[in-house]
Design an enzyme around this catalytic site. Structure first.
Site, mmCIF file in Angstrom:
data_model
loop_
_atom_site.group_PDB
_atom_site.id
_atom_site.type_symbol
_atom_site.label_atom_id
_atom_site.label_comp_id
_atom_site.label_asym_id
_atom_site.label_seq_id
_atom_site.Cartn_x
_atom_site.Cartn_y
_atom_site.Cartn_z
ATOM 1 C CD GLN A 196 33.208 42.771 48.852
ATOM 2 O OE1 GLN A 196 34.398 42.742 48.596
ATOM 3 N NE2 GLN A 196 32.527 41.664 49.136
ATOM 4 C CG HIS A 241 36.830 41.623 52.395
ATOM 5 N ND1 HIS A 241 37.391 40.393 52.570
ATOM 6 C CD2 HIS A 241 35.880 41.469 51.440
ATOM 7 C CE1 HIS A 241 36.808 39.523 51.770
ATOM 8 N NE2 HIS A 241 35.887 40.149 51.072
ATOM 9 C CD GLU A 297 37.763 43.375 44.386
ATOM 10 O OE1 GLU A 297 38.316 42.281 44.525
ATOM 11 O OE2 GLU A 297 37.601 44.180 45.320
ATOM 12 C CG HIS A 298 33.283 42.876 44.045
ATOM 13 N ND1 HIS A 298 34.194 43.172 45.037
ATOM 14 C CD2 HIS A 298 33.514 41.588 43.691
ATOM 15 C CE1 HIS A 298 34.937 42.109 45.278
ATOM 16 N NE2 HIS A 298 34.560 41.141 44.472
ATOM 17 C CG ASP A 354 33.484 37.126 47.406
ATOM 18 O OD1 ASP A 354 34.125 37.557 46.434
ATOM 19 O OD2 ASP A 354 33.301 37.781 48.448
ATOM 20 C CG HIS A 357 67.080 42.507 9.883
ATOM 21 N ND1 HIS A 357 68.087 42.733 10.787
ATOM 22 C CD2 HIS A 357 65.964 42.208 10.619
ATOM 23 C CE1 HIS A 357 67.617 42.584 12.016
ATOM 24 N NE2 HIS A 357 66.331 42.255 11.939
#
Length: 431
Positions: A260, A263, A328-329, A362, A421
């Site tokens: 990661q 990235h 996230e992971h 992934d 109403h």
């Protein structure tokens, strides 16, 4: 890789540090993004083509903005690795089968008194998928964004992606889009592409929802057009958190952290463990791997800024930290990962055991890799079929079903001061 003793102060500092990466902290770009969006809204294709020339150096116009079938055939022919198409098809099958299990269906519940309640599930009509171009071309993201929309039954899926200077689109991206079943592909990217999908231009029709990753300008543009259209999320930089004990293989842990970190310079890679020996060993392996990897400069900056090995006193502290960071992971490399998993409340995707490394998710396993980032896993979920449907409530009452509750409804309405109403119910039972 730095090793930090975990306590309340260090945890607070790390959480503050990680949140700085959120697109919500990049408002200095907002004025530029809003200017682009307004130009596209007012001038349509003219603005679209001017920005494409300015940012991508490509001559795009109404006659060549749409990718042709011939260009798609050329993309297949130009693939360096012909086996790649077959790999895409295997991955596509796994992703489709996983998402098929998420489908929802309309339901209706009738009673003998003549009342019927229900829920009607309808797919969105038109969805736009944003795909980055150039070096950040990820065909896996094409599959992950398009396939759940196809499974949901979306009528039309369009894709936008920035062209190169030659006016062509990355061939891997084109092949993935064609295999996934995208209906139309347009050669345009950036914030102006988001504006085109949100407002519509002469060449690109307005969509109902925009999904897909992009740079900070794309993220802020999606945030700005929310309300004109729906969006999936405001995605931040990638992140991984590994929970490990003394039984974990330090070589595997280090490799997964770096998967990661490569990235983005803003990516976050964190190990939380109770083992000092594992922490030391992982740090050594991180240094060894980093020296050998092609993206070592990006990796090193990511680790320097947002990489941590956190040494905790107990597994309870490890779990509390993981839930607070809401990564996230999340990988769990412990003697009994399934036991730890039951105590995890906040994570985008959870990977259990030493042979379930993050890249499996992934590319190939099937669950979606579009995941909540920057702590938003506390309240957001992965992209799914649910993101491409909408639900309508169904209500049908007969006179016999309405009459026994009519007085209650009228009293409720009058309590809110809404006499019209109340009258809407009353007139149906006037003598």
């Amino acid at each position: 890789m730095r090793i930090v003793n975990l306590n309340e102060d260090s945890k607070k500092n790390i959480l503050t540090d990680l949140l700085k990466r959120s697109p919500n902290h990049y408002d200095r770009f907002a004025d530029s993004v809003n200017e682009i969006l307004m130009n596209v809204k007012e001038n349509g294709d003219k603005a679209l083509f001017e920005y494409t020339k300015k940012f991508d150096k490509a001559d795009i116009n109404a006659s060549n903005i749409l990718v042709t079938q011939e260009e798609i055939r050329e993309a297949y022919d130009s693939l360096e690795n012909k086996e790649f198409v077959h790999i895409i098809r295997k991955s596509l099958k796994n992703i489709q089968e996983y998402h098929e299990k998420q489908k929802q269906y309309s339901w209706f519940d009738s009673k003998t008194d003549g009342s019927m309640l229900g829920q009607k599930v309808t797919a969105l009509s038109r969805v736009g998928v944003y795909v980055p171009g150039g070096k950040a071309a990820y065909p896996s993201s094409v599959l992950m964004n398009v396939i759940p929309a196809k499974v949901a039954g979306v009528d039309e899926i369009i894709m936008v992606t920035p062209p190169g200077k030659d006016g062509k689109v990355n061939p891997n991206t084109l092949v993935a889009a064609n295999e996934a079943g995208v209906d139309k592909i347009y050669k345009v990217g950036g914030a102006h592409a988001i504006g085109a999908m949100a407002y519509g231009t002469e060449s690109i029709k307005k969509v109902d929802k925009i999904v897909g990753p992009g740079n900070i300008y794309v993220a802020l543009a999606k945030k700005a057009v929310f309300g004109y259209v729906s969006i999936d999320s405001i995605a931040g930089p990638s992140e991984i958190l590994v929970i490990a004990d003394e039984s974990a293989n330090p070589k595997y842990v280090a490799a997964d952290l770096l998967s990661q970190a490569e990235h983005d310079e803003l990516a976050s890679a964190i190990l939380v463990t109770t083992s000092k020996k594992l922490a030391d060993d992982v740090s050594e392996w991180v240094d060894k791997f980093t020296a050998e990897l092609s993206r070592r400069e990006i990796i090193q900056k990511s680790l320097d800024n947002y990489g941590y090995i956190l040494l905790a006193d107990s597994m309870d502290d490890v779990i509390d930290t993981a839930n607070e960071i809401a990564s996230e992971h999340l990988e769990i490399l412990t003697k009994n990962p399934f036991d730890i998993m039951t105590k995890i409340k906040n994570a985008g995707a959870i990977f259990l055991g030493e042979y379930s490394s993050e890249p499996l998710g992934d590319y190939f396993a099937g669950p979606n890799h579009v995941l909540p980032t920057n702590g938003t896993a506390k309240f957001f979920s992965p992209l799914s079929v649910d993101d491409f449907i909408k639900k309508s409530s169904i209500i049908s009452f007969s006179r016999e079903a309405l009459e026994p509750v009519s007085e209650d409804i009228q009293k409720f309405a009058r309590a809110e001061g809404l006499t019209a109403h109340a009258n809407s119910i009353k007139v149906r039972f006037d003598k």
